[in-house]
Design a protein around this motif. Structure first.
Motif, mmCIF file in Angstrom:
data_model
loop_
_atom_site.group_PDB
_atom_site.id
_atom_site.type_symbol
_atom_site.label_atom_id
_atom_site.label_comp_id
_atom_site.label_asym_id
_atom_site.label_seq_id
_atom_site.Cartn_x
_atom_site.Cartn_y
_atom_site.Cartn_z
ATOM 1 N N MET A 268 -50.543 -50.048 -62.194
ATOM 2 C CA MET A 268 -49.218 -49.677 -62.903
ATOM 3 C C MET A 268 -48.285 -49.739 -61.794
ATOM 4 N N PHE A 269 -48.342 -49.226 -60.882
ATOM 5 C CA PHE A 269 -47.190 -48.965 -59.817
ATOM 6 C C PHE A 269 -47.459 -49.933 -58.562
ATOM 7 N N ASP A 270 -47.108 -50.990 -58.168
ATOM 8 C CA ASP A 270 -47.240 -51.866 -57.195
ATOM 9 C C ASP A 270 -46.816 -51.529 -55.960
ATOM 10 N N THR A 271 -47.219 -50.734 -54.986
ATOM 11 C CA THR A 271 -46.825 -50.247 -53.875
ATOM 12 C C THR A 271 -46.485 -51.254 -52.815
ATOM 13 N N ASP A 272 -47.498 -52.363 -52.749
ATOM 14 C CA ASP A 272 -47.018 -53.603 -51.924
ATOM 15 C C ASP A 272 -45.828 -54.232 -52.343
ATOM 16 N N LYS A 273 -45.532 -54.332 -53.331
ATOM 17 C CA LYS A 273 -44.317 -54.947 -54.116
ATOM 18 C C LYS A 273 -43.289 -54.411 -53.669
ATOM 19 N N TYR A 274 -43.453 -52.952 -53.788
ATOM 20 C CA TYR A 274 -42.099 -52.045 -53.416
ATOM 21 C C TYR A 274 -41.960 -52.244 -51.988
ATOM 22 N N LEU A 275 -42.881 -52.239 -51.160
ATOM 23 C CA LEU A 275 -42.666 -52.221 -49.759
ATOM 24 C C LEU A 275 -41.855 -53.629 -49.338
ATOM 25 N N THR A 276 -42.304 -54.577 -50.137
ATOM 26 C CA THR A 276 -41.518 -55.795 -49.887
ATOM 27 C C THR A 276 -40.098 -55.623 -50.340
ATOM 28 N N LEU A 277 -39.821 -54.961 -51.330
ATOM 29 C CA LEU A 277 -38.424 -54.875 -51.535
ATOM 30 C C LEU A 277 -37.853 -53.939 -50.870
ATOM 31 N N LEU A 278 -38.247 -52.863 -50.514
ATOM 32 C CA LEU A 278 -37.842 -51.966 -49.352
ATOM 33 C C LEU A 278 -37.212 -52.556 -48.133
ATOM 34 N N ARG B 151 -29.682 -50.607 -56.063
ATOM 35 C CA ARG B 151 -29.815 -49.126 -55.366
ATOM 36 C C ARG B 151 -31.303 -49.158 -55.403
ATOM 37 N N LEU B 152 -31.632 -48.018 -54.354
ATOM 38 C CA LEU B 152 -33.124 -47.576 -54.160
ATOM 39 C C LEU B 152 -33.478 -46.828 -55.683
ATOM 40 N N PHE B 153 -34.860 -47.048 -55.784
ATOM 41 C CA PHE B 153 -35.492 -46.286 -56.885
ATOM 42 C C PHE B 153 -34.741 -46.645 -58.273
ATOM 43 N N ALA B 154 -34.383 -47.941 -58.199
ATOM 44 C CA ALA B 154 -33.907 -48.331 -59.692
ATOM 45 C C ALA B 154 -34.955 -48.188 -60.742
ATOM 46 N N LYS B 155 -34.603 -47.793 -61.852
ATOM 47 C CA LYS B 155 -35.793 -47.614 -62.842
ATOM 48 C C LYS B 155 -34.950 -48.371 -64.080
ATOM 49 N N LEU B 156 -35.898 -49.517 -64.529
ATOM 50 C CA LEU B 156 -35.410 -50.206 -65.794
ATOM 51 C C LEU B 156 -36.218 -49.682 -66.972
ATOM 52 N N PRO B 157 -35.432 -49.826 -68.086
ATOM 53 C CA PRO B 157 -35.991 -49.368 -69.277
ATOM 54 C C PRO B 157 -37.689 -49.992 -69.542
ATOM 55 N N GLY B 158 -38.447 -48.919 -69.873
ATOM 56 C CA GLY B 158 -39.752 -49.394 -70.091
ATOM 57 C C GLY B 158 -40.642 -49.831 -68.957
ATOM 58 N N VAL B 159 -40.166 -49.553 -67.735
ATOM 59 C CA VAL B 159 -40.989 -50.092 -66.354
ATOM 60 C C VAL B 159 -41.127 -48.679 -65.646
ATOM 61 N N LEU B 160 -42.373 -48.663 -65.068
ATOM 62 C CA LEU B 160 -42.497 -47.332 -64.261
ATOM 63 C C LEU B 160 -41.669 -47.431 -63.086
#
Ligand code: ASN
Length: 308
Positions: free
Chosen positions: A1-11, A297-306
């Motif tokens: 569900m939540f891809d931490t590696d992808k998030y780290l790349t984004l960060l 922004r950091l921690f952006a939340k799209l509709p329908g995505v965790l």
């Protein structure tokens, strides 16, 4: 569900770092500008028994505590009006939660949590706050352009300083020129921001003021960014008299008791006022020329995505 590696790349991405740095400066510049004009910053309200109805957002972020029902803030409109009983010119960086329909996931312009710089001025007319907004934007654009030119170049962004006063177009003119999809079509057609004014009563919430001498039309506005970036802000003059507010709530088919607390303040007397709320993520997106709001922004939340 939540891809931490992808998030780290984004960060760690250069794009995000630079966008967030510019955003921090946008906030600082806006604060300084409004402070210099005598505005007082008030702290944001996150939960309240009353919030903006925003009738196209049917899902209400409700929480119950101590047997009372609170809602997550969709906008601080009523708190802005009530604040003016204490302080004549206020602003707040206000987090809003709007559970957008999933179809808006790919619009590039919608997050379910965002921050608006929400401004309200006691006894002001719409035109005064429009002018204030133009000055604020020009101040921010000029400073970012001169002090963050490396970053803008990195984004490949040619940020233009618009001429003032910004042009105006009425809602009716926009509809007849561009049809129902006017926001994006108009935005794609212009090279400087434009005010969209005088919405019909059915298109907006009950708090925008109806022209006393032009029933069915509101003394309100949106600002539309050029180059297809779409809506920047909404605002207007406000209804402030008890009877008029009551009638407008009834016209929307909303139970009066939903806004009982607000109506009690209106009965005791609210000030006439005008104001607007400008989305900080959308402003960041526009200044940096980002394709998607998600990058703004950091921690952006799209509709329908965790989101995080
Ligand atoms: N903040 C907006 C205003 O001042 C209202 C909104 O966000 N819906 O009119």
């Amino acid at each position: 569900m939540f891809d931490t590696d992808k998030y780290l790349t984004l960060l760690k991405s250069e794009r995000l770092k630079r966008a967030v740095k510019i955003q921090s400066e946008i906030i600082k510049l806006s604060r300084d500008f409004l402070g210099s004009k005598g505005f007082v910053e008030i702290l944001p309200v996150v939960i309240s028994p009353i919030t903006d109805p925003l009738t196209d957002h049917r899902v209400r972020g409700e929480i119950e505590c101590y047997g009372f029902k609170y809602q997550l803030t969709k906008s601080m409109i009523f708190h802005k009006q009530i604040s003016l009983l204490s302080i004549p010119k206020i602003f707040s960086f206000s987090p809003n939660v709007r559970i957008e329909p999933v179809e808006r996931q790919r619009s590039g312009r919608h997050l379910i949590e965002f921050v608006q710089l929400d401004i309200e001025v006691r006894e002001a007319k719409r035109e005064e706050v429009m002018k204030l907004c133009e000055e604020l934007l020009i101040h921010v654009f000029k400073k970012i352009k001169s002090e963050f030119s490396d970053d803008l170049e990195f984004f490949g962004r040619e940020l233009k300083i618009p001429h003032t006063p910004f042009e105006k177009i009425s809602y009716e003119e926009a509809i007849s020129a561009y049809g129902q999809d006017y926001e994006i079509k108009l935005s794609s057609d212009i090279s400087e921001p434009i005010w969209l004014i005088d919405f019909p009563i059915d298109n907006r919430e009950f708090y925008d003021r109806e022209y006393p001498d032009r029933p069915g039309y509101l003394v309100d506005m949106d600002l539309i960014y050029p180059e297809g970036f779409g809506e920047a802000l909404s605002g207007g003059e406000r209804e402030f008299e008890y009877d008029r507010i009551k009638r407008r709530i009834e016209l929307k088919g909303i139970e009066l008791e939903v806004y009982d607390i607000y109506l009690q303040f209106a009965k005791k007397g609210l000030y006439p006022s005008a104001g607007f709320g400008i989305g900080i993520e959308r402003l960041t997106r526009y200044i940096c020329g980002l394709k998607n709001l998600e990058e703004s922004r950091l921690f952006a939340k799209l509709p329908g995505v965790l989101g995080l």
